[in-house]
Motif scaffolding. Sequence first.
Motif, PDB file in Angstrom:
ATOM      1  N   ALA A   1      -8.839  -2.414   3.936  1.00  0.00           N
ATOM      2  CA  ALA A   1      -8.804  -3.801   4.408  1.00  0.00           C
ATOM      3  C   ALA A   1      -7.421  -4.157   4.951  1.00  0.00           C
ATOM      4  O   ALA A   1      -7.302  -4.818   5.991  1.00  0.00           O
ATOM      5  CB  ALA A   1      -9.181  -4.743   3.269  1.00  0.00           C
ATOM      6  N   SER A   2      -6.365  -3.690   4.279  1.00  0.00           N
ATOM      7  CA  SER A   2      -5.005  -3.984   4.740  1.00  0.00           C
ATOM      8  C   SER A   2      -4.724  -3.335   6.088  1.00  0.00           C
ATOM      9  O   SER A   2      -4.133  -3.954   6.984  1.00  0.00           O
ATOM     10  CB  SER A   2      -3.985  -3.509   3.706  1.00  0.00           C
TER      11      SER A   2
ATOM     12  N   VAL B   1      -6.953  -2.357   8.371  1.00  0.00           N
ATOM     13  CA  VAL B   1      -7.778  -3.004   9.398  1.00  0.00           C
ATOM     14  C   VAL B   1      -7.199  -4.362   9.769  1.00  0.00           C
ATOM     15  O   VAL B   1      -7.173  -4.742  10.951  1.00  0.00           O
ATOM     16  CB  VAL B   1      -9.232  -3.138   8.907  1.00  0.00           C
ATOM     17  N   TRP B   2      -6.707  -5.081   8.754  1.00  0.00           N
ATOM     18  CA  TRP B   2      -6.111  -6.398   9.006  1.00  0.00           C
ATOM     19  C   TRP B   2      -4.921  -6.270   9.952  1.00  0.00           C
ATOM     20  O   TRP B   2      -4.794  -6.999  10.932  1.00  0.00           O
ATOM     21  CB  TRP B   2      -5.692  -7.032   7.678  1.00  0.00           C
TER      22      TRP B   2
ATOM     23  N   GLN C   1       0.814  -1.215   0.000  1.00  0.00           N
ATOM     24  CA  GLN C   1       0.000   0.000   0.000  1.00  0.00           C
ATOM     25  C   GLN C   1       0.851   1.270   0.000  1.00  0.00           C
ATOM     26  O   GLN C   1       0.302   2.381  -0.060  1.00  0.00           O
ATOM     27  CB  GLN C   1      -0.923   0.003   1.222  1.00  0.00           C
TER      28      GLN C   1
ATOM     29  N   ILE D   1     -10.926   0.095  -1.033  1.00  0.00           N
ATOM     30  CA  ILE D   1     -11.314  -1.068  -0.231  1.00  0.00           C
ATOM     31  C   ILE D   1     -10.083  -1.877   0.165  1.00  0.00           C
ATOM     32  O   ILE D   1      -9.955  -2.344   1.307  1.00  0.00           O
ATOM     33  CB  ILE D   1     -12.312  -1.942  -1.015  1.00  0.00           C
ATOM     34  N   SER D   2      -9.136  -2.031  -0.774  1.00  0.00           N
ATOM     35  CA  SER D   2      -7.942  -2.827  -0.474  1.00  0.00           C
ATOM     36  C   SER D   2      -7.075  -2.157   0.578  1.00  0.00           C
ATOM     37  O   SER D   2      -6.541  -2.832   1.480  1.00  0.00           O
ATOM     38  CB  SER D   2      -7.129  -3.048  -1.755  1.00  0.00           C
TER      39      SER D   2
END
Length: 571
Positions: free
Chosen positions: A199-200, A202-203, A92, A195-196
Amino acid sequence: MISFVALLLCFLGVVEAVNFDQCIREVQSGLWGSVGGTDNYGNPVSDISNATSITYDLCVRACGPGAEPFVWNIFSQQFSAWLLPYLAIVAQLPLGANDKFDNLVALLLSIGSPTLAAYSLALTVLNGHWIARRFSRFSYPNVRHAVQILSKLQQAPVKVARGSMLASLVVLPENNQWWSELVDRLDYFFFTWSISSVASIVWVFVAFLFVVIDSFTGTIVSETLNANGQGVGSVYLWLLPVVIGWLLLGPKCDSVRLHRAMDLANAEAYVATEHGPVPADEVSSDRAISLARKLGSVHRDEMCTPPIYNYARYLPWVQSVEEVYHVFEAASKRAELHHSVDPDVPWEREEKGGRAIVRAENRRGTLAQVDAYVRPTRHLYRSHWGPGVLSRFLVSSLLALALTWATTGAAVIVVWFTPTRGLGCRSGAYLLYGATSTLVWLMLVISSGLAHYSTQAATDIEGNPVYTRATRMAGLVSILLRRVGKCFATCNALWIVLACIFQFSSFFDRCYCNSSVLGLGSFAYDVIQLVPADISTMKTAWIGGVALAGLSSILFVLFVNIFKDPPLPAE
């Protein structure tokens, strides 16, 4: 690569594996004599059967110099819980270079020097705030657009030409479209929330939170003491504020789109002549504001658009901003005095929304009149470095160093207070990572300063640059520092990943590392059996390390969020 290392460590673990539990039982039974047993603070015990630790020398004799066996279940659990989420979020980081190799180097620079990554981000934020405040006192047309454009071009090798081209770009009303359209063309979404990316992030956050909680349970503490990833979770935590910070800024770092936007805008530029404004294409191929397409080896990093290279563009960008600033300053002063570009055209006052505006009729004139309009009324001292560069450098440096050493220091604290307490292989690996990160940042920042100095050449009668021995030497040293710094960053990036794998695979779980020989020297000893006091102290240190790394990351994100959207000058 990671699978190969894991298989190699598994093979080595089978060949020379040791069993510390069996070893301490043999020592306690008196098999290896009655000397060498200690308590968990390194104090000799009178009765060897009460020993919970052993000296380093006895450890090597009784247990052997090898490591404990590689256990795939522990390795896979720790690797997937601690390291894998961070490796995923590395993707990212903003890139955007047209050359894949430049993107790869940018990734290695970021991992190898968190200090440089945080420094470039902090510098970009402060630059945007500085330029908005510096132009805020001007009310000349397009000053708001100038701030937006120059701020967004921090990721590009921007060039500003002095003279009639720049004067015409600022003064002539025919160039209003140039300013507005370039702002629109640069307002594209390249590196922004998706979104990616969400999501990264949050992961990583959830994984870090869950595993931190789990790591404080007695089972994990006792069974995976030396393979625990608490330190790994802290040493990589700088990635979160850096990625979130760039997502908040949304840097324009797509090299293809940047050059295309500038080319399309410059195709509509006008310049003043003695017979009125004409398209710039009819006069010259040069433009007032453009992007460099080819620079020498000294300025290699300035051409790379990934935002981590903003450190290399800092001083040239400030110089470009100053060129535009002085033209707007002169034009604004003339407008405040109600002077038209053409002295024969009377000033016509007009207000809009309660603010006085400069009419188009008062902004037209011949080439000589336009040049005279923006000519300073007083002698201007032009620094080779630019206003406020030192203060922004110091603030950015302090923020970057604080983030680096808060996260790295947290990792060191976690493993330092894990018995045996002291400087060992694990804490030494993190210290080496932080020190090399700082060294790389220092080398590349010095390199950028020398590169800028090397271009400050005098000119001969015909206007050609004349380079001195000092400027040539500065250029050569700049290239050397840049290349060596990048080599160090690459090695450091590989080292920190390898060190984490060593920790998870029990490669560090050997007498030398467990005895903290690096710090204790001849007094080194290996704690094999924990006592309740050890666990209490260890958990306290872990909580402190997590708090230090987490708080520093939160404060860095807050800094970016506070300064990222400065108020722009009124149009």
